[in-house]
Scaffold this active site. Sequence first.
Site, PDB file in Angstrom:
ATOM      1  N   GLY A 115       0.843  -1.185   0.000  1.00 51.42           N
ATOM      2  CA  GLY A 115       0.000   0.000   0.000  1.00 51.42           C
ATOM      3  C   GLY A 115       0.873   1.228   0.000  1.00 51.42           C
TER       4      GLY A 115
ATOM      5  N   GLN B 231       3.255   9.902   1.370  1.00 54.70           N
ATOM      6  CA  GLN B 231       4.542   9.204   1.355  1.00 54.70           C
ATOM      7  C   GLN B 231       5.380   9.532   0.127  1.00 54.70           C
ATOM      8  OE1 GLN B 231       2.576   5.172   2.245  1.00 54.70           O
ATOM      9  NE2 GLN B 231       4.561   5.043   3.253  1.00 54.70           N
TER      10      GLN B 231
ATOM     11  N   CYS C  91       6.348   0.023   7.327  1.00 52.76           N
ATOM     12  CA  CYS C  91       5.924   1.147   6.498  1.00 52.76           C
ATOM     13  C   CYS C  91       7.122   1.610   5.670  1.00 52.76           C
ATOM     14  CB  CYS C  91       5.449   2.275   7.407  1.00 52.76           C
ATOM     15  SG  CYS C  91       4.915   3.738   6.508  1.00 52.76           S
ATOM     16  N   LEU C  92       6.887   1.897   4.388  1.00 52.10           N
ATOM     17  CA  LEU C  92       7.990   2.346   3.533  1.00 52.10           C
ATOM     18  C   LEU C  92       8.605   3.644   4.040  1.00 52.10           C
ATOM     19  CD1 LEU C  92       6.386   1.657   0.028  1.00 52.10           C
ATOM     20  CD2 LEU C  92       8.146   0.295   1.168  1.00 52.10           C
TER      21      LEU C  92
ATOM     22  N   HIS D 173      -4.061   1.409   8.036  1.00 51.13           N
ATOM     23  CA  HIS D 173      -2.684   1.903   7.985  1.00 51.13           C
ATOM     24  C   HIS D 173      -2.543   3.011   6.939  1.00 51.13           C
ATOM     25  CE1 HIS D 173       1.858   1.216   7.999  1.00 51.13           C
ATOM     26  NE2 HIS D 173       1.661   1.986   6.952  1.00 51.13           N
ATOM     27  N   GLU D 174      -3.067   2.755   5.746  1.00 49.97           N
ATOM     28  CA  GLU D 174      -2.909   3.737   4.662  1.00 49.97           C
ATOM     29  C   GLU D 174      -3.735   4.998   4.919  1.00 49.97           C
ATOM     30  OE1 GLU D 174      -0.507   3.404   2.743  1.00 49.97           O
ATOM     31  OE2 GLU D 174      -0.147   1.291   3.174  1.00 49.97           O
TER      32      GLU D 174
ATOM     33  N   HIS E 131      -2.226   7.500   7.158  1.00 49.44           N
ATOM     34  CA  HIS E 131      -1.290   8.424   6.496  1.00 49.44           C
ATOM     35  C   HIS E 131      -2.013   9.704   6.059  1.00 49.44           C
ATOM     36  CE1 HIS E 131       2.489   6.265   6.316  1.00 49.44           C
ATOM     37  NE2 HIS E 131       1.920   5.185   5.804  1.00 49.44           N
TER      38      HIS E 131
HETATM   39 NI    NI Z   1       2.813   3.290   5.763  1.00 51.83          NI
END
Ligand code: NI
Length: 184
Positions: free
Chosen positions: A45, A50, A98-99, A140-141, A144
């Site tokens: 995701g 991000q 998470c990236l 989670h997404e 953000h």
């Molecule tokens: Ni993330």
Amino acid sequence: MFLPIYIYGQPVLRAVAKDITPDFPGLSELLDNMRDTMLRSDGIGLAAPQIGKSIRLVVVDLDVLSEDMPAYKDYKKVFINGHILETNEEYDSMEEGCLSLPGIHEKVSRSTRIRLSYLDENFEAHEEWVEGYLARVIQHEFDHLEGRLFIDHISNLRKQMIKNKLNAMVKGKVRCSYKVKTIK
Ligand code: NI
């Protein structure tokens, strides 16, 4: 095109993202680039903050998990102007990463079922309940989009344990296989 991933410390990760309108310039190219970026960084995701944009765009690709979870075969989706409307009061706990926080993995407790609203790529409105792993990924997404990160959900003790890693990220010391943008 691969877009660099914004790393912990970048203010855009702490901003509340804004809804967009169908005339948002370059939208389909941006979505393509986000999908590309997610794929090449092995993410399941990715949210627009991000990649440095404070707008409510999320791409999800659960196909990579389909060997273990066949229900997610070919599950690739775009969520525009997504909002979580309701969550149930049953929770489970699972490790997340998470990236934007490379090298950190922590158990996070999340609702097992959520109701969300979003627009698809044709700007058609949807409202639905989702559950299981997908509900976790969306929480989670969509976090953000509210300026929240998964580490906001962990205990103070765990936060203490990862403090050095977080400080290193803020100082621009990051080791990962994809291109990133740190604050320094
Ligand atoms: Ni993330």
